[in-house]
Design an enzyme around this catalytic site. Structure first.
Site, PDB file in Angstrom:
ATOM      1  N   ASP A  17     -61.429  30.690-123.005  1.00 38.83           N
ATOM      2  CA  ASP A  17     -62.236  31.631-123.953  1.00 38.83           C
ATOM      3  C   ASP A  17     -61.838  33.225-123.382  1.00 38.83           C
ATOM      4  O   ASP A  17     -61.871  33.501-122.323  1.00 38.83           O
ATOM      5  CB  ASP A  17     -63.915  31.281-123.785  1.00 38.83           C
ATOM      6  CG  ASP A  17     -64.633  31.742-125.091  1.00 38.83           C
ATOM      7  OD1 ASP A  17     -64.252  32.374-125.999  1.00 38.83           O
ATOM      8  OD2 ASP A  17     -65.679  32.037-124.711  1.00 38.83           O
ATOM      9  N   ARG A  30     -57.385  41.012-132.504  1.00 37.97           N
ATOM     10  CA  ARG A  30     -57.831  39.801-131.653  1.00 37.97           C
ATOM     11  C   ARG A  30     -56.433  38.801-131.505  1.00 37.97           C
ATOM     12  O   ARG A  30     -56.387  38.307-130.485  1.00 37.97           O
ATOM     13  CB  ARG A  30     -58.838  39.169-132.382  1.00 37.97           C
ATOM     14  CG  ARG A  30     -60.008  39.834-132.567  1.00 37.97           C
ATOM     15  CD  ARG A  30     -61.186  39.201-133.359  1.00 37.97           C
ATOM     16  NE  ARG A  30     -61.472  37.778-132.794  1.00 37.97           N
ATOM     17  CZ  ARG A  30     -62.333  37.354-131.655  1.00 37.97           C
ATOM     18  NH1 ARG A  30     -62.964  38.226-131.086  1.00 37.97           N
ATOM     19  NH2 ARG A  30     -62.403  36.285-131.279  1.00 37.97           N
ATOM     20  N   ASN A  65     -64.204  26.597-135.023  1.00 35.92           N
ATOM     21  CA  ASN A  65     -63.298  27.837-135.361  1.00 35.92           C
ATOM     22  C   ASN A  65     -62.876  28.084-136.649  1.00 35.92           C
ATOM     23  O   ASN A  65     -62.555  29.112-137.085  1.00 35.92           O
ATOM     24  CB  ASN A  65     -62.186  27.848-134.323  1.00 35.92           C
ATOM     25  CG  ASN A  65     -62.575  28.187-132.963  1.00 35.92           C
ATOM     26  OD1 ASN A  65     -62.127  27.599-131.937  1.00 35.92           O
ATOM     27  ND2 ASN A  65     -63.745  28.949-132.727  1.00 35.92           N
ATOM     28  N   ILE A 192     -70.913  24.531-123.411  1.00 38.91           N
ATOM     29  CA  ILE A 192     -69.565  23.502-123.351  1.00 38.91           C
ATOM     30  C   ILE A 192     -68.928  23.863-124.813  1.00 38.91           C
ATOM     31  O   ILE A 192     -67.874  23.555-125.060  1.00 38.91           O
ATOM     32  CB  ILE A 192     -70.232  21.951-123.400  1.00 38.91           C
ATOM     33  CG1 ILE A 192     -71.009  21.726-122.032  1.00 38.91           C
ATOM     34  CG2 ILE A 192     -69.145  21.064-123.774  1.00 38.91           C
ATOM     35  CD1 ILE A 192     -71.303  20.400-121.822  1.00 38.91           C
TER      36      ILE A 192
HETATM   37  C1  IPE Z   1     -64.655  27.798-127.602  1.00 36.60           C
HETATM   38  O1  IPE Z   1     -64.908  28.850-127.561  1.00 36.60           O
HETATM   39  C2  IPE Z   1     -63.423  27.184-128.382  1.00 36.60           C
HETATM   40  C3  IPE Z   1     -62.103  27.413-127.673  1.00 36.60           C
HETATM   41  C4  IPE Z   1     -61.877  28.129-126.789  1.00 36.60           C
HETATM   42  C5  IPE Z   1     -60.833  27.195-128.663  1.00 36.60           C
HETATM   43  P1  IPE Z   1     -65.497  29.743-128.789  1.00 36.60           P
HETATM   44  O2  IPE Z   1     -65.381  31.161-128.581  1.00 36.60           O
HETATM   45  O3  IPE Z   1     -65.378  29.068-130.193  1.00 36.60           O
HETATM   46  O4  IPE Z   1     -67.060  29.431-128.415  1.00 36.60           O
HETATM   47  P2  IPE Z   1     -68.451  29.903-128.793  1.00 36.60           P
HETATM   48  O5  IPE Z   1     -68.427  30.236-130.297  1.00 36.60           O
HETATM   49  O6  IPE Z   1     -68.530  31.349-127.924  1.00 36.60           O
HETATM   50  O7  IPE Z   1     -69.367  29.180-128.409  1.00 36.60           O
HETATM   51  C1  IPE Z   2     -60.742  31.664-127.378  1.00 39.94           C
HETATM   52  O1  IPE Z   2     -60.868  32.920-127.348  1.00 39.94           O
HETATM   53  C2  IPE Z   2     -59.604  31.462-128.203  1.00 39.94           C
HETATM   54  C3  IPE Z   2     -60.126  30.514-129.522  1.00 39.94           C
HETATM   55  C4  IPE Z   2     -61.401  30.248-129.868  1.00 39.94           C
HETATM   56  C5  IPE Z   2     -59.141  30.218-130.469  1.00 39.94           C
HETATM   57  P1  IPE Z   2     -61.809  33.710-128.647  1.00 39.94           P
HETATM   58  O2  IPE Z   2     -61.269  34.149-129.542  1.00 39.94           O
HETATM   59  O3  IPE Z   2     -63.078  32.922-128.655  1.00 39.94           O
HETATM   60  O4  IPE Z   2     -62.398  35.246-127.736  1.00 39.94           O
HETATM   61  P2  IPE Z   2     -63.784  35.926-127.594  1.00 39.94           P
HETATM   62  O5  IPE Z   2     -64.750  34.783-127.173  1.00 39.94           O
HETATM   63  O6  IPE Z   2     -63.985  36.242-128.793  1.00 39.94           O
HETATM   64  O7  IPE Z   2     -63.298  36.949-126.592  1.00 39.94           O
HETATM   65 MG    MG Z   3     -64.970  32.778-127.689  1.00 39.66          MG
END
Ligand code: IPE
Ligand code: IPE
Ligand code: MG
Length: 246
Positions: A17, A30, A65, A192
């Protein structure tokens, strides 16, 4: 810093993340963060191989996602499409097996095809296994296993009294793997987010504020060192555990 091989986790799970924030900090889109995230993953896979970690399970795309802006989802799918062939070839050269967990039918037919090709290409590799969780959710996994068990019960292959934790595990994703020993989440959130709910019942958790693209081999060494300091009791007393290892 060198860890005792006994302290190297057999199976590591990672919620990768922080890609979006990493890019935003650089005033970049992003997607740029997701590309950097892929580079970070490559280095971590290599490092796991060097350390003797047998299995690595990474959260690449959650079942939630899809709720992101369409543009980001599309870009992520493009990135997966572009990366898969090349990554699979490299993993294959390094004797790494790649597997995918999650509801793969949620992806385009082209992407599903690439996923199957990568799985097939690397299926006999035995240095290490990389499990990529894509369109994965821990609740989906449990509900999916339940559906399969109900189907087996209706067909007579399973009797209700046979349903216990062991049998249930056989119907889950990662049924051939041991539970993760160490669960790492980068990006500072302490949750989690629907990753391996069943499988992490006794996993050691490690949270770091480092954003995923910044999480390098030394960061992994630090996480493993912290893991080495933990006493895994699995319900027993500390005294019982120390006696056994003395
Ligand atoms: C969890 O991260 C999923 C992945 C890393 C693929 P998210 O960024 O989606 O989680 P939340 O929404 O902050 O809980
Ligand atoms: C995790 O990074 C990757 C995916 C969920 C695909 P994020 O895209 O959630 O990054 P943040 O949490 O917005 O920084
Ligand atoms: Mg994230």
């Amino acid at each position: 810093m060198k860890s005792d091989p006994a302290d190297i986790p057999t199976h590591i799970a990672i919620v990768m993340d922080g890609n979006g924030r990493w890019a935003e900090n650089r005033k970049r889109p992003r997607t740029f963060g997701h590309q950097a995230g892929l580079k970070a993953l490559r280095k971590i896979v290599e490092h796991c191989g060097r350390l003797g970690v047998r299995e690595l399970t990474v959260f690449a795309f959650s079942s939630e996602n899809w709720k992101r802006p369409k543009k980001e989802v599309n870009r992520l799918m493009e990135l997966f499409m572009r990366a898969l062939d090349k990554e699979a070839r490299e993993l294959n050269e390094n004797n790494v097996r790649i597997r995918f967990i999650g509801k793969l039918t949620g992806f385009s037919p082209d992407l599903q095809k690439k996923v199957l090709q990568a799985t097939d290409l690397t299926k006999d590799n035995d240095r290490m296994t990389l499990n990529v969780a894509a369109n994965y959710g821990g609740r989906w996994d449990i509900a999916n296993a339940t559906r399969k068990i109900v189907e087996a019960a209706i067909s007579g292959a399973v009797k209700p009294e046979q349903v216990n934790e062991e049998l249930f595990s056989e119907y889950l994703e990662l049924s051939e793997s041991g539970d993760p020993d160490l669960f790492i989440r980068t990006g500072g959130e302490m949750r989690i987010s629907n990753f391996l709910l069943w499988q992490s019942a006794y996993t050691e958790f490690y949270f770091t504020p480092d954003l995923w693209p910044d999480f390098g081999p030394e960061s992994l060494d630090k996480a493993i060192a912290a893991y080495g300091q933990r006493e895994r009791r699995f319900g027993k007393t500390g005294e019982q555990i120390r006696k056994k290892t003395a």
